[in-house]
Design a protein around this motif. Structure first.
Motif, PDB file in Angstrom:
ATOM      1  N   PHE A  90      38.848  77.804   3.441  1.00 64.45           N
ATOM      2  CA  PHE A  90      39.306  78.024   2.073  1.00 64.45           C
ATOM      3  C   PHE A  90      38.726  76.981   1.129  1.00 64.45           C
ATOM      4  N   MET A  91      38.563  75.751   1.603  1.00 65.40           N
ATOM      5  CA  MET A  91      37.971  74.721   0.751  1.00 65.40           C
ATOM      6  C   MET A  91      36.490  74.979   0.488  1.00 65.40           C
ATOM      7  N   CYS A  92      35.810  75.612   1.451  1.00 58.95           N
ATOM      8  CA  CYS A  92      34.364  75.841   1.318  1.00 58.95           C
ATOM      9  C   CYS A  92      34.032  77.119   0.562  1.00 58.95           C
ATOM     10  N   CYS A  93      34.750  78.183   0.869  1.00 62.40           N
ATOM     11  CA  CYS A  93      34.275  79.513   0.468  1.00 62.40           C
ATOM     12  C   CYS A  93      35.232  80.305  -0.410  1.00 62.40           C
ATOM     13  N   ALA A  94      36.458  79.868  -0.562  1.00 62.06           N
ATOM     14  CA  ALA A  94      37.442  80.753  -1.180  1.00 62.06           C
ATOM     15  C   ALA A  94      37.803  80.387  -2.604  1.00 62.06           C
ATOM     16  N   SER A  95      37.040  79.509  -3.252  1.00 66.65           N
ATOM     17  CA  SER A  95      37.387  79.128  -4.617  1.00 66.65           C
ATOM     18  C   SER A  95      36.209  79.354  -5.556  1.00 66.65           C
ATOM     19  N   TYR A  96      36.258  80.441  -6.276  1.00 64.66           N
ATOM     20  CA  TYR A  96      35.237  80.716  -7.288  1.00 64.66           C
ATOM     21  C   TYR A  96      35.265  79.653  -8.378  1.00 64.66           C
ATOM     22  N   ARG A  97      36.472  79.221  -8.765  1.00 69.99           N
ATOM     23  CA  ARG A  97      36.599  78.269  -9.860  1.00 69.99           C
ATOM     24  C   ARG A  97      35.940  76.929  -9.520  1.00 69.99           C
ATOM     25  N   ILE A  98      36.104  76.452  -8.288  1.00 66.44           N
ATOM     26  CA  ILE A  98      35.509  75.177  -7.894  1.00 66.44           C
ATOM     27  C   ILE A  98      33.987  75.284  -7.882  1.00 66.44           C
ATOM     28  N   HIS A  99      33.451  76.399  -7.378  1.00 66.73           N
ATOM     29  CA  HIS A  99      31.995  76.594  -7.402  1.00 66.73           C
ATOM     30  C   HIS A  99      31.478  76.573  -8.844  1.00 66.73           C
ATOM     31  N   SER A 100      32.239  77.174  -9.734  1.00 69.49           N
ATOM     32  CA  SER A 100      31.843  77.220 -11.143  1.00 69.49           C
ATOM     33  C   SER A 100      31.852  75.823 -11.762  1.00 69.49           C
ATOM     34  N   ILE A 101      32.885  75.029 -11.441  1.00 69.72           N
ATOM     35  CA  ILE A 101      32.996  73.685 -12.006  1.00 69.72           C
ATOM     36  C   ILE A 101      31.816  72.816 -11.583  1.00 69.72           C
ATOM     37  N   PHE A 102      31.413  72.951 -10.313  1.00 66.63           N
ATOM     38  CA  PHE A 102      30.310  72.140  -9.807  1.00 66.63           C
ATOM     39  C   PHE A 102      28.954  72.640 -10.295  1.00 66.63           C
ATOM     40  N   VAL A 103      28.629  73.896 -10.020  1.00 66.90           N
ATOM     41  CA  VAL A 103      27.247  74.353 -10.115  1.00 66.90           C
ATOM     42  C   VAL A 103      26.947  75.134 -11.395  1.00 66.90           C
ATOM     43  N   LEU A 104      27.940  75.797 -11.968  1.00 63.09           N
ATOM     44  CA  LEU A 104      27.691  76.581 -13.180  1.00 63.09           C
ATOM     45  C   LEU A 104      27.962  75.780 -14.445  1.00 63.09           C
ATOM     46  N   ARG A 105      29.006  74.982 -14.422  1.00 61.60           N
ATOM     47  CA  ARG A 105      29.395  74.245 -15.624  1.00 61.60           C
ATOM     48  C   ARG A 105      28.851  72.821 -15.664  1.00 61.60           C
ATOM     49  N   LEU A 106      28.570  72.235 -14.511  1.00 58.52           N
ATOM     50  CA  LEU A 106      27.991  70.886 -14.431  1.00 58.52           C
ATOM     51  C   LEU A 106      28.874  69.851 -15.121  1.00 58.52           C
ATOM     52  N   PHE A 107      30.182  69.952 -14.883  1.00 58.47           N
ATOM     53  CA  PHE A 107      31.131  69.031 -15.498  1.00 58.47           C
ATOM     54  C   PHE A 107      31.019  67.634 -14.878  1.00 58.47           C
ATOM     55  N   ASN A 108      31.581  66.645 -15.584  1.00 61.77           N
ATOM     56  CA  ASN A 108      31.614  65.291 -15.022  1.00 61.77           C
ATOM     57  C   ASN A 108      32.795  65.075 -14.083  1.00 61.77           C
ATOM     58  N   ASP A 109      33.764  65.986 -14.080  1.00 58.31           N
ATOM     59  CA  ASP A 109      34.930  65.853 -13.200  1.00 58.31           C
ATOM     60  C   ASP A 109      34.542  65.766 -11.722  1.00 58.31           C
ATOM     61  N   PRO A 110      33.675  66.657 -11.208  1.00 55.20           N
ATOM     62  CA  PRO A 110      33.308  66.549  -9.793  1.00 55.20           C
ATOM     63  C   PRO A 110      32.544  65.273  -9.465  1.00 55.20           C
ATOM     64  N   VAL A 111      31.808  64.718 -10.421  1.00 56.06           N
ATOM     65  CA  VAL A 111      31.118  63.441 -10.179  1.00 56.06           C
ATOM     66  C   VAL A 111      32.152  62.349  -9.933  1.00 56.06           C
ATOM     67  N   ALA A 112      33.160  62.294 -10.790  1.00 52.12           N
ATOM     68  CA  ALA A 112      34.213  61.289 -10.626  1.00 52.12           C
ATOM     69  C   ALA A 112      34.961  61.477  -9.312  1.00 52.12           C
ATOM     70  N   MET A 113      35.248  62.737  -8.944  1.00 54.34           N
ATOM     71  CA  MET A 113      36.009  62.987  -7.724  1.00 54.34           C
ATOM     72  C   MET A 113      35.197  62.654  -6.473  1.00 54.34           C
ATOM     73  N   ALA A 114      33.900  62.919  -6.483  1.00 55.17           N
ATOM     74  CA  ALA A 114      33.068  62.582  -5.324  1.00 55.17           C
ATOM     75  C   ALA A 114      33.058  61.071  -5.090  1.00 55.17           C
ATOM     76  N   ILE A 115      32.951  60.297  -6.171  1.00 51.56           N
ATOM     77  CA  ILE A 115      32.990  58.835  -6.037  1.00 51.56           C
ATOM     78  C   ILE A 115      34.360  58.394  -5.540  1.00 51.56           C
ATOM     79  N   LEU A 116      35.417  59.041  -6.012  1.00 48.67           N
ATOM     80  CA  LEU A 116      36.771  58.717  -5.574  1.00 48.67           C
ATOM     81  C   LEU A 116      36.940  58.968  -4.084  1.00 48.67           C
ATOM     82  N   PHE A 117      36.447  60.102  -3.588  1.00 47.25           N
ATOM     83  CA  PHE A 117      36.577  60.395  -2.156  1.00 47.25           C
ATOM     84  C   PHE A 117      35.764  59.420  -1.309  1.00 47.25           C
ATOM     85  N   LEU A 118      34.647  58.948  -1.837  1.00 53.05           N
ATOM     86  CA  LEU A 118      33.895  57.909  -1.137  1.00 53.05           C
ATOM     87  C   LEU A 118      34.717  56.622  -1.071  1.00 53.05           C
ATOM     88  N   ALA A 119      35.409  56.294  -2.148  1.00 50.81           N
ATOM     89  CA  ALA A 119      36.273  55.110  -2.160  1.00 50.81           C
ATOM     90  C   ALA A 119      37.397  55.248  -1.135  1.00 50.81           C
TER      91      ALA A 119
END
Length: 397
Positions: A90-119
């Motif tokens: 479900f985390m990989c394939c079942a969220s159209y909205r998350i795919h859109s936020i990352f790849v279609l909209r290119l928001f800064n939110d996923p950049v911040a979250m990726a750094i947070l998960f690394l932390a």
């Protein structure tokens, strides 16, 4: 889908041309309202994509970021060993909205979250100084990361005490000063008011979670104050009753860990069996993740407004919040259904009274599960010995 990307590029273009007054950095969607880390990261993207013109390359870069983000999230989940494997689908394939936020909209939110998960991965490896450095870097990209801050402060006090956690907090503060220094030297008030504006008003037409309210209530400052009080009350209750597992006062967290009372005697077999069937048995890694994820979730529940890109703030934490509690076979399906309803609420555009109410109901159910499912073990729990155990004892004698 290019609106926000173009606005980001316009905002950092001014900095690329030598503008250091933060109030002069603007785009088509308005003034720049993110801290300095955002400027540096998206300035790199600005140059890598030919001043923002090669949007296809930007999408490839964000697709790579998406895969890295999943890798970091999966590593966290593997360390805690709480979530059944099929949930990762479900985390990989079942969220159209998350795919859109990352790849279609290119928001800064996923950049911040990726750094947070690394932390968080660094916290799990006990690299607290490096983790605090990256946590602060994530905050410098977007301030929503501050929703994790109460949980992080609790963990730092728990592990290092008041005096020991001060250097870690200094790391967080120092990075913010270093990143913002070029702008602070030119217009410090302009930088601080623009990049850390906590009183910013949100437009009612974009809200996902408060559509059922009249617009005048949504914009009312008293309503915002009520949400802030609810947020602080929730954090206080969770800190006192769910994060703090010791029987001592929570004020003992201020002491040096070496000077605290020794841990309680080991639980008996009966206590362990009771705990396994009634509460969430948190190991060290799971406790770190639970405190950070629940801190963020409380903030999301009490947000003044949630816009569609904000879904990424907590999407990857939802499976853990749902499955960190011992689950019977029959309880798996309602949890999957809950994930599906939340996804449906975020995919309803524009939001409706029904979708926003449903989202709050789902959030409320998760909060109730976290509160009652992670209740502390009773001080004394001595079940009546069974006949079988008595017979075994006699045989042993």
């Amino acid at each position: 889908t290019e609106i926000d990307w173009k606005a980001y590029m316009q905002e950092v273009e001014g900095f690329a041309n030598g503008t250091l007054d933060y109030t002069q950095l603007k785009g088509d969607t308005g003034p720049l309202v993110y801290p300095a880390g955002f400027v540096y990261i998206f300035l790199g993207l600005y140059h890598a994509t030919g001043r923002g013109s090669d949007i296809r390359l930007a999408q490839y870069l964000f697709a790579a970021l998406y895969l890295l983000n999943l890798l970091l999230v999966f590593r966290i989940y593997c360390r805690t060993n709480k979530v059944p494997p099929y949930v990762f689908f479900f985390m990989c394939c079942a969220s159209y909205r998350i795919h859109s936020i990352f790849v279609l909209r290119l928001f800064n939110d996923p950049v911040a979250m990726a750094i947070l998960f690394l932390a968080i991965n660094l916290f799990l490896e006990e690299h607290w100084s490096w983790g605090c450095l990256l946590f602060s870097l994530a905050v410098s990209v977007k301030m929503n990361i501050l929703l994790f801050a109460p949980g992080l402060l609790f963990l730092l006090l728990q592990r290092f005490g008041l005096v020991g956690c001060i250097p870690k907090l200094c790391i967080c503060a120092l990075l913010q000063v270093v990143l913002g220094l070029p702008f602070l030297l030119v217009n410090p008030v302009g930088y601080l008011t623009r990049s850390f504006d906590l009183g910013r008003q949100f437009q009612f037409k974009w809200t996902v979670n408060w559509r059922f309210l009249p617009e005048e209530v949504f914009q009312n400052r008293a309503f915002h104050a009520m949400l802030l009080l609810a947020h602080l009350a929730g954090l206080g209750l969770f800190a006192l009753r769910r994060w703090h597992s010791s029987k001592d006062s929570i004020l003992t967290l201020l002491k040096d860990p070496a000077k605290r009372k020794p841990p309680s005697p080991p639980l008996t077999v009966n206590d362990i069996l009771w705990q396994a069937s009634h509460v969430c048995p948190l190991n060290a890694s799971a406790q770190i993740v639970f405190i950070l994820f629940s801190s963020n979730f409380l903030g999301v529940c009490c947000s003044r407004s949630l816009h569609y890109q904000f879904y990424v703030w907590y999407f990857h934490t939802l499976p853990y919040l749902l499955w960190c509690i011992p689950t019977t076979k029959l309880a798996h399906m309602p949890k999957v259904l809950l994930l599906g309803v939340i996804e449906l609420c975020w995919n309803t555009y524009p939001s409706t009274v029904c979708s926003s109410l449903s989202l709050h109901i789902c959030h409320g159910l998760i909060l109730l599960q976290l509160w009652y499912g992670t209740a502390p073990t009773p001080v004394s729990h001595t079940p009546t010995p069974s006949r079988k155990r008595t017979a075994t004892s006699k045989k042993a004698q």
